[in-house]
Every structure is written in structure tokens, then in C-alpha cells.
Design a protein around this motif. Structure first.
Motif, PDB file in Angstrom:
ATOM      1  N   ASP A  27       0.861  -1.176   0.000  1.00 20.88           N
ATOM      2  CA  ASP A  27       0.000   0.000   0.000  1.00 20.88           C
ATOM      3  C   ASP A  27       0.902   1.231   0.000  1.00 20.88           C
ATOM      4  N   VAL A  28       0.785   2.047  -1.026  1.00 16.25           N
ATOM      5  CA  VAL A  28       1.643   3.224  -1.146  1.00 16.25           C
ATOM      6  C   VAL A  28       0.752   4.449  -1.298  1.00 16.25           C
ATOM      7  N   THR A  44      -3.340  -2.161  -4.042  1.00 12.65           N
ATOM      8  CA  THR A  44      -1.958  -2.208  -4.511  1.00 12.65           C
ATOM      9  C   THR A  44      -1.948  -2.286  -6.039  1.00 12.65           C
ATOM     10  N   ILE A  45      -0.816  -1.984  -6.622  1.00 15.71           N
ATOM     11  CA  ILE A  45      -0.676  -2.101  -8.069  1.00 15.71           C
ATOM     12  C   ILE A  45      -0.907  -3.549  -8.496  1.00 15.71           C
ATOM     13  N   LEU A  46      -0.384  -4.493  -7.728  1.00 17.75           N
ATOM     14  CA  LEU A  46      -0.593  -5.900  -8.052  1.00 17.75           C
ATOM     15  C   LEU A  46      -2.077  -6.266  -8.022  1.00 17.75           C
ATOM     16  N   GLN A  47      -2.821  -5.800  -7.014  1.00 17.37           N
ATOM     17  CA  GLN A  47      -4.252  -6.083  -6.957  1.00 17.37           C
ATOM     18  C   GLN A  47      -4.954  -5.547  -8.203  1.00 17.37           C
ATOM     19  N   GLY A  48      -4.580  -4.354  -8.634  1.00 18.15           N
ATOM     20  CA  GLY A  48      -5.174  -3.781  -9.835  1.00 18.15           C
ATOM     21  C   GLY A  48      -4.874  -4.614 -11.073  1.00 18.15           C
ATOM     22  N   ILE A  49      -3.648  -5.100 -11.171  1.00 18.72           N
ATOM     23  CA  ILE A  49      -3.276  -5.954 -12.312  1.00 18.72           C
ATOM     24  C   ILE A  49      -4.085  -7.238 -12.278  1.00 18.72           C
ATOM     25  N   LEU A 156       5.417   4.034 -17.227  1.00 15.64           N
ATOM     26  CA  LEU A 156       4.236   4.696 -16.683  1.00 15.64           C
ATOM     27  C   LEU A 156       4.585   5.230 -15.302  1.00 15.64           C
ATOM     28  N   MET A 157       4.104   6.427 -14.957  1.00 19.99           N
ATOM     29  CA  MET A 157       4.331   7.008 -13.642  1.00 19.99           C
ATOM     30  C   MET A 157       3.060   6.878 -12.825  1.00 19.99           C
ATOM     31  N   ALA A 158       3.125   6.126 -11.716  1.00 17.35           N
ATOM     32  CA  ALA A 158       1.949   5.902 -10.873  1.00 17.35           C
ATOM     33  C   ALA A 158       1.826   6.935  -9.761  1.00 17.35           C
ATOM     34  N   TYR A 159       2.903   7.657  -9.453  1.00 18.28           N
ATOM     35  CA  TYR A 159       2.954   8.517  -8.270  1.00 18.28           C
ATOM     36  C   TYR A 159       2.627   7.655  -7.057  1.00 18.28           C
ATOM     37  N   TYR A 160       1.687   8.067  -6.203  1.00 14.56           N
ATOM     38  CA  TYR A 160       1.252   7.244  -5.067  1.00 14.56           C
ATOM     39  C   TYR A 160      -0.186   6.813  -5.340  1.00 14.56           C
ATOM     40  N   PRO A 161      -0.382   5.605  -5.851  1.00 14.99           N
ATOM     41  CA  PRO A 161      -1.729   5.224  -6.270  1.00 14.99           C
ATOM     42  C   PRO A 161      -2.735   5.060  -5.134  1.00 14.99           C
ATOM     43  N   GLY A 162      -2.299   4.665  -3.940  1.00 10.25           N
ATOM     44  CA  GLY A 162      -3.191   4.587  -2.786  1.00 10.25           C
ATOM     45  C   GLY A 162      -4.422   3.749  -3.005  1.00 10.25           C
ATOM     46  N   MET A 163      -5.598   4.370  -2.949  1.00 10.98           N
ATOM     47  CA  MET A 163      -6.843   3.634  -3.124  1.00 10.98           C
ATOM     48  C   MET A 163      -7.305   3.648  -4.581  1.00 10.98           C
TER      49      MET A 163
END
Length: 183
Positions: A27-28, A44-49, A156-163
């Protein structure tokens, strides 16, 4: 964003996606100072993928560079998630990490604006196998890229994706996985 040779979107071109990087499954949400946020949920990015991909997805944190290479060789596509967590950048200094920070730098990114060393090592290891890896950067600011950008297929730049579901819906996962036309 970078999309060398039309690597993105991946839709229909791969069956096995490998995601490498410690920040992919963390979680970022950003800094722990004045910008601390308390979201009702985090993705998380992984959850989104995993939510978006119709393909097999394998996740590896990246502890062994030889294992990163082996996974990259076996995959149809590789996504490397690299960057900084709140412990590595920002105005807040963790009490048990004070010795790592330089007071004149305000507690922020004592090694400059390069990616953390292990992330650069992962990018280099993957690039030895394939030059079409997709790099997703996580962090609150810019990164120098001249040492590794030429070894990647997309950025790709995600910055802090959070929720925010970075890899679901109309965001960057849609761009990456095929639900969005990059034009």
C-alpha cells in the motif's frame, strides 16, 4: 509515459505476465508527514493488475536477480514496479531511521533522485533478457532515468496510487492491459 514500438497495450498478445518489484504489493499512499492520508481502503498495483488481467500473473518481490531473469525469460510480458516508499522519500523521518537522513536535505532522498539501487539492479537484470519490459514508477517526485530508460519498452508514472485502482478501469492498467487505446 513511454511506449516504445507500441508495446502497450498488451491485450491479446500475452498469456503470462510477470510483475516484479517490492512496491507492487505494498500500500503506497505517500508521505507520513503533513501529507499523511487515511483512505477507507487501499489497492496495490498488483491487486489492480490481478483485477484487470485475463492472463496468468506471477508476482515476485525481486530478492534474487537470477530469479528475476528466469521469470523474465519465461514471461510473455514483464512489468517492473520500482520507486520510493514513504520510508525513502518525504518530509517525515522515522525515529529509528534518523541516521539515514541528512538534515540539510530535510530527511528526503539522501541518495538523490535516482531509483533505489536494488530497483536499478532489477531493471538491469531484466534488460539482459528482454528490452521490452514495462516499468511503473511509484513515488512523489521525479526520477533520473538516463541510465536505464533505453532498456525498457514502456514507462508509466503511478505517483502514489493509494486507493486508486492504478491497473483497473480507465487508468494506467487499462492503458497497459488493453482497455484503453494509447493512440
Amino acid at each position: 509515459m513511454r511506449n516504445q514500438n507500441g508495446i502497450l497495450p498488451l491485450s491479446g498478445r500475452c498469456h503470462k505476465i510477470v510483475v516484479i518489484g517490492r512496491l507492487a504489493d505494498e500500500d503506497v499512499t505517500g508521505d507520513r508527514g503533513s501529507s499523511q492520508v487515511y483512505p477507507p481502503y487501499q489497492v496495490t498495483i498488483l491487486q489492480g493488475i490481478l483485477e484487470q488481467a485475463g492472463q496468468e500473473v506471477i508476482y515476485y518481490r525481486g530478492e534474487s536477480l537470477s530469479h528475476c531473469k528466469r521469470l523474465a525469460k519465461e514471461a510473455d510480458a514483464v512489468i517492473v514496479v520500482a520507486g520510493n516508499s514513504a520510508a525513502e522519500e518525504g518530509e517525515y523521518v522515522y525515529a529509528d531511521m534518523e541516521e539515514l537522513y541528512v538534515k540539510s536535505m530535510g530527511g528526503d532522498r539522501t541518495q538523490g533522485i535516482t531509483l533505489p539501487a536494488h530497483d536499478r539492479e532489477i531493471l538491469s537484470a531484466v534488460a539482459q533478457i528482454r528490452q521490452d519490459a514495462i516499468v511503473v514508477l511509484v513515488g512523489g517526485s521525479s526520477f533520473t532515468m538516463e541510465d536505464w530508460i533505453g532498456q525498457t519498452g514502456a514507462l508509466l508514472m503511478a505517483y502514489y496510487p493509494g486507493m486508486y485502482r492504478f491497473f483497473a478501469g480507465t487508468d494506467s492498467s487499462a492503458k497497459c492491459l488493453g482497455n484503453f487505446n494509447l493512440g
